[in-house]
Design an enzyme around this catalytic site. Structure first.
Site, PDB file in Angstrom:
ATOM      1  CG  MET A 115      -4.314  -6.378   7.456  1.00 18.54           C
ATOM      2  SD  MET A 115      -5.709  -5.356   6.982  1.00 18.54           S
ATOM      3  CE  MET A 115      -5.888  -4.307   8.432  1.00 18.54           C
ATOM      4  CB  SER A 116       0.068  -8.072   2.830  1.00 16.52           C
ATOM      5  OG  SER A 116       1.136  -7.264   3.271  1.00 16.52           O
ATOM      6  CG  HIS A 163      -4.439  -7.522   0.553  1.00 19.64           C
ATOM      7  ND1 HIS A 163      -4.506  -6.565  -0.426  1.00 19.64           N
ATOM      8  CD2 HIS A 163      -3.354  -7.217   1.313  1.00 19.64           C
ATOM      9  CE1 HIS A 163      -3.507  -5.702  -0.265  1.00 19.64           C
ATOM     10  NE2 HIS A 163      -2.791  -6.076   0.770  1.00 19.64           N
ATOM     11  CG  HIS A 195      -6.451   2.847   3.728  1.00 23.54           C
ATOM     12  ND1 HIS A 195      -5.481   1.863   3.812  1.00 23.54           N
ATOM     13  CD2 HIS A 195      -6.528   3.188   2.418  1.00 23.54           C
ATOM     14  CE1 HIS A 195      -4.996   1.636   2.594  1.00 23.54           C
ATOM     15  NE2 HIS A 195      -5.615   2.425   1.729  1.00 23.54           N
ATOM     16  CG  ASN A 215      -0.759   2.400  11.666  1.00 20.47           C
ATOM     17  OD1 ASN A 215      -0.507   1.953  10.538  1.00 20.47           O
ATOM     18  ND2 ASN A 215      -1.260   1.667  12.620  1.00 20.47           N
ATOM     19  CG  HIS A 217      -3.357  -2.162  -3.620  1.00 20.09           C
ATOM     20  ND1 HIS A 217      -2.451  -3.114  -3.240  1.00 20.09           N
ATOM     21  CD2 HIS A 217      -3.737  -1.536  -2.491  1.00 20.09           C
ATOM     22  CE1 HIS A 217      -2.293  -3.067  -1.927  1.00 20.09           C
ATOM     23  NE2 HIS A 217      -3.063  -2.124  -1.450  1.00 20.09           N
ATOM     24  CE1 TYR A 251      -8.142  -5.993   2.128  1.00 23.50           C
ATOM     25  CE2 TYR A 251      -6.171  -6.707   3.311  1.00 23.50           C
ATOM     26  CZ  TYR A 251      -6.817  -5.807   2.470  1.00 23.50           C
ATOM     27  OH  TYR A 251      -6.130  -4.745   1.968  1.00 23.50           O
ATOM     28  CD  GLU A 252      -7.850  -7.108  -2.371  1.00 25.36           C
ATOM     29  OE1 GLU A 252      -8.285  -6.420  -3.306  1.00 25.36           O
ATOM     30  OE2 GLU A 252      -6.670  -7.508  -2.315  1.00 25.36           O
ATOM     31  CB  ALA A 289       1.528  -0.029   4.758  1.00 28.07           C
ATOM     32  CB  SER A 321      -0.863   0.075   1.269  1.00 28.55           C
ATOM     33  OG  SER A 321      -1.796  -0.932   1.296  1.00 28.55           O
TER      34      SER A 321
HETATM   35  N1  HPA Z   1      -2.582  -3.199  11.383  1.00 28.22           N
HETATM   36  C1  HPA Z   1      -2.686  -4.020  10.321  1.00 28.22           C
HETATM   37  N2  HPA Z   1      -2.313  -3.681   9.105  1.00 28.22           N
HETATM   38  C2  HPA Z   1      -1.817  -2.448   8.925  1.00 28.22           C
HETATM   39  C3  HPA Z   1      -1.678  -1.540   9.979  1.00 28.22           C
HETATM   40  C4  HPA Z   1      -2.084  -1.935  11.284  1.00 28.22           C
HETATM   41  O1  HPA Z   1      -1.997  -1.188  12.267  1.00 28.22           O
HETATM   42  N3  HPA Z   1      -1.131  -0.416   9.449  1.00 28.22           N
HETATM   43  C5  HPA Z   1      -0.950  -0.648   8.120  1.00 28.22           C
HETATM   44  N4  HPA Z   1      -1.355  -1.889   7.794  1.00 28.22           N
END
Ligand code: HPA
Length: 273
Positions: free
Chosen positions: A212-213, A84, A248, A236, A62, A86-87, A114, A31
Site C-alpha cells: 500500500m505504499s 499513505h 497488521h 506475510n 510510524h 489511504y490515510e 512491508a 512499517s
Molecule cells: N497486502 C498489502 N499490503 C501489505 C501486505 C499485504 O498482504 N502485507 C504488508 N503490507
C-alpha cells in the site's frame, strides 16, 4: 494558496537550517523498518509536525520524523514513518517529502516497505529487491498540471528502479550470504488487504508482492530524476494463499524478526553506493 514549489522550498530551507549535513541519499522506511534510522550517527531529528508544509503521520508503527546524519559514512536523510494515500492525504501530500528530499540535494532514494508475497515461492521474512512495479492504485501523483521546474509531463518508467542499484543490492546480499528475491511490487491503495481474487489477478499479471505504499513515491522520485532502490520485506503471504486471515500484527512481527538482516543489507549497500 502557496504553490507547490514555494512549499517545497520552505520545507527544505527549514530542514537545512536544522541539519548539519547535506544528504545525498534519502531513505524511506516502511512499517516496522524505521529501526534503521536509529543507527544514524550525529543524528538531527525533526518531527514532521515541526516542518512547515509537511503532512503529519497517523499510523501505528510510524514514528513520524526525519532523521538526518551519517550512516556508513554517507550523509543521509531518513523518513521514519511515511504518508499513505489511504490515510486520507492527497497524492501530492503523500509524496511531498520526496520533493523536499530532491530540494535538499538528494540524488538517490532507498524506499522500503512491508509487503505481502503473491509469488508462491516466497516465504514470510524474505527480502525482495524491487525491479519494477504495477500501479493498481487507480491514481497517479503526477495527475494535474505539470510543473516543468519539477520534471517532464510524461516521465519514462522503463527503468524506474535503477538497474545499477539492483545489481549492487544483489551483489551485496550475496557477499553477506543473505538470500534475496527480485520481483515486481504491485500497489493497491489499501487500507483493506487484497481479496483472494485480486491476488490471483496479481499473480496472472506477474506481480510478486503487494503493498500500500512506495509506488506513488517512486513515481515522484522518477519525475524528480532521482535514482531509486526499492526493497520489500515480505511479511506475510498475500490473501488466499494460506488458509488464514491477514493482520497488521503479523506484518510487524515479521519485520521484527528480520530487522537485523534488513539493517545489515541496507547499511552494506549504502557503504558501497
Ligand atoms: N497486502 C498489502 N499490503 C501489505 C501486505 C499485504 O498482504 N502485507 C504488508 N503490507
Amino acid at each position: 494558496m502557496k504553490d507547490l514549489i514555494t512549499k517545497i522550498k520552505e520545507s527544505a530551507e527549514f530542514i537545512k537550517s536544522k541539519a548539519g549535513v547535506n544528504p545525498k541519499i534519502g531513505l524511506i522506511l516502511g512499517s516496522g523498518l524505521g529501526v534503521l534510522a536509529d543507527e544514524i550517527e550525529d543524528a538531527v531529528k525533526i518531527k514532521y509536525e515541526e516542518i512547515p508544509n509537511f503532512p503529519v503521520s497517523t499510523v501505528e508503527g510510524h514514528a513520524g520524523q526525519l532523521v538526518i546524519g551519517k550512516l556508513q559514512g554517507k550523509d543521509v536523510v531518513a523518513m521514519q514513518g511515511r504518508f499513505h494515500f489511504y490515510e486520507g492525504y492527497t497524492m501530492e501530500a503523500a509524496t511531498f517529502p520526496v520533493r523536499v528530499m530532491k530540494a535538499l540535494g538528494v540524488e538517490t532514494i532507498v524506499v522500503t516497505n512491508a509487503a505481502g508475497g503473491s509469488n508462491k515461492t516466497y516465504v514470510p521474512g524474505d527480502l525482495m529487491i524491487i525491479n519494477d512495479h504495477i500501479n493498481l492504485g487507480g491514481n497517479n501523483p503526477l495527475m494535474g498540471p505539470n510543473n516543468k521546474e519539477l520534471g517532464v509531463r510524461f516521465p519514462d518508467m522503463s527503468t524506474a528502479y535503477t538497474p545499477e542499484l539492483i545489481s549492487l543490492a544483489k551483489d551485496v546480499a550475496k557477499e553477506l550470504n543473505i538470500e534475496v528475491k527480485e520481483g515486481v511490487y504491485t500497489y493497491f491503495t489499501g487500507p483493506t488487504y487484497e481479496t483472494p481474487a485480486e491476488i490471483r489477478m496479481v499473480q496472472t499479471m506477474g506481480g510478486d508482492a503487494v503493498g500500500m505504499s512506495t509506488v506513488p513515491e517512486v513515481i515522484v522520485a522518477r519525475h524528480s530524476s532521482l535514482k531509486v532502490l526499492g526493497i520489500s520485506c515480505i511479511t506475510n503471504m498475500a490473501a488466499g494463499i494460506l488458509d488464514q486471515p491477514l493482520n497488521h500484527e503479523e506484518v510487524i512481527e515479521t519485520t521484527q524478526r528480520v530487522k537485523a538482516q534488513f539493517i545489515s543489507l541496507v547499511k552494506n549497500i549504502l557503504h558501497k553506493m
